[in-house]
Design a protein around this motif. Structure first.
Motif, short mmCIF file in Angstrom:
data_model
loop_
_atom_site.label_atom_id
_atom_site.label_comp_id
_atom_site.label_asym_id
_atom_site.label_seq_id
_atom_site.Cartn_x
_atom_site.Cartn_y
_atom_site.Cartn_z
N TYR A 188 0.81 -1.22 0.00
CA TYR A 188 0.00 0.00 0.00
C TYR A 188 0.83 1.26 0.00
O TYR A 188 0.39 2.31 -0.48
N LEU A 189 2.07 1.19 0.50
CA LEU A 189 2.94 2.36 0.38
C LEU A 189 3.20 2.63 -1.10
O LEU A 189 3.17 3.78 -1.57
N LEU A 190 3.40 1.56 -1.84
CA LEU A 190 3.65 1.68 -3.27
C LEU A 190 2.42 2.25 -3.98
O LEU A 190 2.52 3.17 -4.79
N LYS A 191 1.24 1.72 -3.62
CA LYS A 191 -0.01 2.18 -4.23
C LYS A 191 -0.23 3.66 -3.98
O LYS A 191 -0.58 4.41 -4.90
N VAL A 192 -0.03 4.07 -2.72
CA VAL A 192 -0.27 5.47 -2.37
C VAL A 192 0.76 6.37 -3.06
O VAL A 192 0.43 7.44 -3.59
N ARG A 193 2.00 5.91 -3.10
CA ARG A 193 3.03 6.71 -3.77
C ARG A 193 2.68 6.92 -5.24
O ARG A 193 2.92 7.99 -5.79
N ARG A 194 2.11 5.90 -5.84
CA ARG A 194 1.80 5.98 -7.28
C ARG A 194 0.43 6.59 -7.56
O ARG A 194 0.07 6.78 -8.72
N ALA A 195 -0.34 6.88 -6.51
CA ALA A 195 -1.70 7.37 -6.72
C ALA A 195 -1.69 8.71 -7.46
O ALA A 195 -0.93 9.61 -7.09
N PRO A 196 -2.54 8.86 -8.50
CA PRO A 196 -2.49 10.06 -9.33
C PRO A 196 -3.22 11.27 -8.73
O PRO A 196 -2.97 12.40 -9.13
N ASN A 197 -4.17 11.00 -7.78
CA ASN A 197 -4.91 12.14 -7.23
C ASN A 197 -5.34 11.86 -5.79
O ASN A 197 -5.17 10.74 -5.29
N ILE A 198 -5.91 12.89 -5.15
CA ILE A 198 -6.28 12.78 -3.73
C ILE A 198 -7.28 11.64 -3.51
O ILE A 198 -7.13 10.86 -2.57
N ASP A 199 -8.25 11.50 -4.37
CA ASP A 199 -9.26 10.45 -4.23
C ASP A 199 -8.64 9.07 -4.22
O ASP A 199 -8.99 8.21 -3.40
N SER A 200 -7.71 8.89 -5.11
CA SER A 200 -7.07 7.60 -5.22
C SER A 200 -6.18 7.32 -4.00
O SER A 200 -6.10 6.19 -3.52
N VAL A 201 -5.56 8.36 -3.44
CA VAL A 201 -4.78 8.22 -2.18
C VAL A 201 -5.72 7.77 -1.08
O VAL A 201 -5.45 6.81 -0.35
N ALA A 202 -6.86 8.45 -0.98
CA ALA A 202 -7.82 8.15 0.08
C ALA A 202 -8.36 6.73 -0.05
O ALA A 202 -8.47 6.00 0.93
N LYS A 203 -8.64 6.35 -1.28
CA LYS A 203 -9.20 5.02 -1.52
C LYS A 203 -8.20 3.92 -1.12
O LYS A 203 -8.56 2.95 -0.42
N SER A 204 -6.96 4.08 -1.54
CA SER A 204 -5.94 3.08 -1.21
C SER A 204 -5.69 3.02 0.29
O SER A 204 -5.52 1.94 0.86
N THR A 205 -5.67 4.17 0.93
CA THR A 205 -5.43 4.20 2.37
C THR A 205 -6.55 3.48 3.11
O THR A 205 -6.30 2.69 4.02
N LYS A 206 -7.77 3.74 2.65
CA LYS A 206 -8.92 3.10 3.29
C LYS A 206 -8.84 1.58 3.14
O LYS A 206 -9.10 0.82 4.07
N GLU A 207 -8.45 1.19 1.95
CA GLU A 207 -8.31 -0.23 1.67
C GLU A 207 -7.23 -0.84 2.58
O GLU A 207 -7.40 -1.94 3.11
N PHE A 208 -6.15 -0.10 2.76
CA PHE A 208 -5.09 -0.59 3.65
C PHE A 208 -5.64 -0.81 5.06
O PHE A 208 -5.42 -1.87 5.64
N TYR A 209 -6.36 0.18 5.58
CA TYR A 209 -6.92 0.05 6.94
C TYR A 209 -7.78 -1.20 7.04
O TYR A 209 -7.70 -1.96 8.00
N GLY A 210 -8.62 -1.42 6.04
CA GLY A 210 -9.52 -2.56 6.06
C GLY A 210 -8.79 -3.88 6.05
O GLY A 210 -9.04 -4.76 6.89
N ARG A 211 -7.84 -4.01 5.14
CA ARG A 211 -7.14 -5.29 5.02
C ARG A 211 -6.21 -5.53 6.22
O ARG A 211 -6.07 -6.65 6.71
N PHE A 212 -5.60 -4.44 6.67
CA PHE A 212 -4.70 -4.54 7.83
C PHE A 212 -5.48 -5.01 9.05
O PHE A 212 -5.07 -5.93 9.76
N SER A 213 -6.64 -4.38 9.26
CA SER A 213 -7.48 -4.76 10.41
C SER A 213 -7.84 -6.23 10.34
O SER A 213 -7.77 -6.95 11.34
N SER A 214 -8.22 -6.68 9.16
CA SER A 214 -8.71 -8.06 9.08
C SER A 214 -7.57 -9.05 9.33
O SER A 214 -7.78 -10.10 9.94
N VAL A 215 -6.37 -8.73 8.87
CA VAL A 215 -5.22 -9.63 9.12
C VAL A 215 -4.90 -9.69 10.61
O VAL A 215 -4.70 -10.76 11.18
N VAL A 216 -4.92 -8.53 11.25
CA VAL A 216 -4.60 -8.50 12.69
C VAL A 216 -5.70 -9.20 13.50
O VAL A 216 -5.43 -9.92 14.46
N LYS A 217 -6.93 -9.03 13.06
CA LYS A 217 -8.04 -9.66 13.80
C LYS A 217 -8.02 -11.19 13.69
O LYS A 217 -8.55 -11.88 14.55
#
Ligand SMILES: Nc1nc2c(ncn2[C@@H]2O[C@H](COP(=O)(O)OP(=O)(O)OP(=O)(O)O)[C@@H](O)[C@H]2O)c(=O)[nH]1
Ligand SMILES: [Mg+2]
Length: 331
Positions: free
Chosen positions: A109-138
């Motif tokens: 996700y660091l790679l995804k966010v770094r490559r994100a072309p706009n604010i929306d895409s940064v937000a979307k990837s970050t949100k996705e990271f939170y979701g997947r990260f939470s589920s792995v830890v849970k």
């Protein structure tokens, strides 16, 4: 090895781990030249912080638990009795797996966010990271809860030093084991808890020249014949085998302990069978009293009679053992 108990950290649940990491991340802002830059840098910093914090914590958990590689070891045996070695191994490996997964997600996700072309895409990837990260830890919550319980159980293991030469004092209750430990200890003995007994085990130390021996008494442990015990309790008792270099079996022929000599001899035989291979000294205690004393070594923990001679015999056994071990060293 002796201080590993203090090294095991408190184990947080999945939710606690996530709450802590997300709370820390929520305070992060990194200023950029333009809003897009600010959002991107901030989210990169958040993902980095969440990942790092969680991974470091999980790895600390894994490293905190003692490695149980040698099965023939006092602590391994007790850990097995109390929490189950296999379960512990599985939970620790699940935690390692989770740390690995967290690290993968963080990189991805660091790679995804770094490559994100706009604010929306940064937000979307970050949100996705939170979701997947939470589920792995849970997914490892059960393991974390188990490890926290294991940690609590391990904390009550006796603080014995597996590296010291050890004398285990065995015998029926009231035959004078504790008094004997006290008598031969150079410093005041301490009491440590022991699994499946309400009483603790008493640990004393005897310093002779530059050598220190550890003396452990077994209150409440050997008051029933070993055969009668349930298997879990028996295993805890037998763990002492891995600690004992010499066993002193105390008999009370005065029978003021409340047990017949016959019963005591039966226990002696049962201990002999179960702890075979470990040199044993049989002593008759309370020789200041009347009783059916035989030609075994006679001592009195009360008056001290015969105690020095007994210690000399113990030292001789240790000497013989050391010589034997030297013979086993590779040429
Ligand atoms: N007369 C006499 N009494 C003794 C001697 N050794 C111990 N006692 C007494 O026997 C009783 C039991 O002694 P402990 O040392 O507590 O016995 P123990 O084997 O540790 O007993 P548990 O911890 O219950 O297994 C106490 O009242 C002691 O004072 C001895 O050599 N002579
Ligand atoms: Mg005692």
């Amino acid at each position: 090895m002796t201080d590993w108990k203090r090294k095991i950290p408190t184990i947080m649940t999945s939710q606690e781990l996530l709450d802590k990491a997300y709370a820390r991340a929520s305070k992060i802002t990194v200023n950029g030249a333009v809003p897009f830059d600010t959002v991107k840098k901030t989210n990169i910093a958040k993902i980095t912080a969440i990942g790092d914090m969680t991974i470091v914590t999980l790895l600390k958990y894994v490293r905190g638990f003692p490695k149980m590689e040698k099965e023939e070891d006092f602590f391994s045996q007790l850990v097995d009795v109390i929490i189950g070695q296999d379960k512990l191994k599985i939970s620790l490996s699940n935690v390692s797996w989770c740390a690995e997964k967290c690290s993968e997600l963080q990189r991805k996700y660091l790679l995804k966010v770094r490559r994100a072309p706009n604010i929306d895409s940064v937000a979307k990837s970050t949100k996705e990271f939170y979701g997947r990260f939470s589920s792995v830890v849970k997914r490892i919550n059960e393991d974390l809860v188990f490890l926290q319980k294991a940690r609590d159980s391990l904390k009550v293991l006796p603080t014995v030093d597996p590296d010291l030469e050890t004398i285990v004092i065995a015998g029926y209750p009231n035959v004078g084991k504790s008094k004997l430990v006290e008598k031969i200890s150079t410093a005041n003995p301490t009491v440590a808890s022991y699994p499946f007994t309400t009483k603790g085990i008493i640990i004393g130390h005897l310093t002779k020249g530059w050598r220190t021996y550890q003396i452990i008494d077994t209150p409440g442990l050997l008051d029933r014949e070993l055969e009668e015990r349930n298997s879990i309790e028996l295993q805890a008792i037998l763990a002492l085998k891995y600690l004992a270099d010499v066993i002193v079996f105390v008999i009370d022929p005065s029978e003021s302990c409340g047990y017949s000599t016959e019963k005591q001899i039966a226990l002696l035989n049962s201990v002999k069978n179960n702890f075979n291979g470990i040199p044993m000294i049989e002593v008759e205690n309370k020789c200041d009293l009347q009783g059916n004393f035989t030609d075994r070594r006679k001592i009195s923990g009360e008056t001290g009679e015969g105690v020095d001679e007994m210690v000399d015999e113990i030292e001789k056994l240790f000497k013989a053992k050391r010589l034997e071990n030297m013979d086993k060293l590779p040429e």
